[in-house]
Design a protein around this motif. Sequence first.
Motif, PDB file in Angstrom:
ATOM      1  N   LEU A  59      37.421  41.305  45.033  1.00  0.00           N
ATOM      2  CA  LEU A  59      36.841  40.301  44.152  1.00  0.00           C
ATOM      3  C   LEU A  59      36.559  39.003  44.903  1.00  0.00           C
ATOM      4  CD1 LEU A  59      39.144  40.709  41.008  1.00  0.00           C
ATOM      5  CD2 LEU A  59      37.175  42.088  41.715  1.00  0.00           C
ATOM      6  N   GLN A  92      37.588  36.443  40.461  1.00  0.00           N
ATOM      7  CA  GLN A  92      39.011  36.232  40.243  1.00  0.00           C
ATOM      8  C   GLN A  92      39.249  35.240  39.111  1.00  0.00           C
ATOM      9  OE1 GLN A  92      39.967  35.179  44.388  1.00  0.00           O
ATOM     10  NE2 GLN A  92      41.397  36.894  44.386  1.00  0.00           N
ATOM     11  N   VAL A 146      42.516  46.517  42.558  1.00  0.00           N
ATOM     12  CA  VAL A 146      42.069  45.346  43.314  1.00  0.00           C
ATOM     13  C   VAL A 146      42.851  45.327  44.621  1.00  0.00           C
ATOM     14  CG1 VAL A 146      41.875  42.847  43.372  1.00  0.00           C
ATOM     15  CG2 VAL A 146      41.497  44.082  41.222  1.00  0.00           C
ATOM     16  N   VAL A 179      32.156  42.106  42.329  1.00  0.00           N
ATOM     17  CA  VAL A 179      33.154  43.145  42.562  1.00  0.00           C
ATOM     18  C   VAL A 179      32.594  44.029  43.662  1.00  0.00           C
ATOM     19  CG1 VAL A 179      34.373  45.108  41.575  1.00  0.00           C
ATOM     20  CG2 VAL A 179      33.974  43.076  40.184  1.00  0.00           C
TER      21      VAL A 179
END
Length: 258
Positions: free
Chosen positions: A145, A150, A172, A184
């Motif tokens: 991320l 985030q 993640v 992402v």
Amino acid sequence: MRALLTTFSWQEWRHHPWRHAAAVVAVMLGVALALAVQLINASALAEFAGAVSTVNGQPDLSLRARQGQLDDALHERVAAQPGVALASPVLDVPVSALDANGRQQAVRLLGVDALAVAGVSPALLPVLARGADRLDLFAPDAVFLNPAAQAALGSPSSLTVLLGLDRHNLRVAGTVAAAGAPLVVMDVAAAQALTGRSGALSRIDLRLAPGTSADALLRTLDLPATVYAQRPEQAGERASLLSRAYRVNLTVLALVAL
């Protein structure tokens, strides 16, 4: 015309041969100097544009489809082309992800090749979290991320991505430094499998070898009509500024030399 040449021009040449020879040589030198200025300017501009792209973490060229998506086969052909230092395949798909409160957030799912992206777009290079396995760079369920993602998703350790009616639970495994909208990032092959776009790419980012002309490379590639090349806008703007400065400086040098 012939009579004029015989009675006037030829006689003038006979009486003042050195004067006319010097004039011809001066014209030749002037043309050669103008051509040299043009060639130096074009070469300096190309090198500067490449340097700006490298410093800014931007590709020298991006190949995109006018409609639909690119085929993996094009990436293989482009990567093998002399003059291409790196070819980074990218799959870019808009998706939704659930944040910590279960609300949907719009994000962009980017599939990249971790082995190539560092040399072309280093901001998209996945950085493994402490203790993560190196193979997570290529794992089919590992994502990375950027700061915006985030913040939007609440810095999760796992992520649920929505694709149509399907939900996909992902891990993640680290971060990417890219600024801007929520991203992402995952391995390009994993992204293709996840989104059902096997063999499809959104773009191919290129880093050219030093001294390679983008225009000459595109002529050699002979891309199909459905594919076009795009240069970074920021690099183009800065290069344009330098181009004007070079033209002024080289013109002054040409005038001084004359």
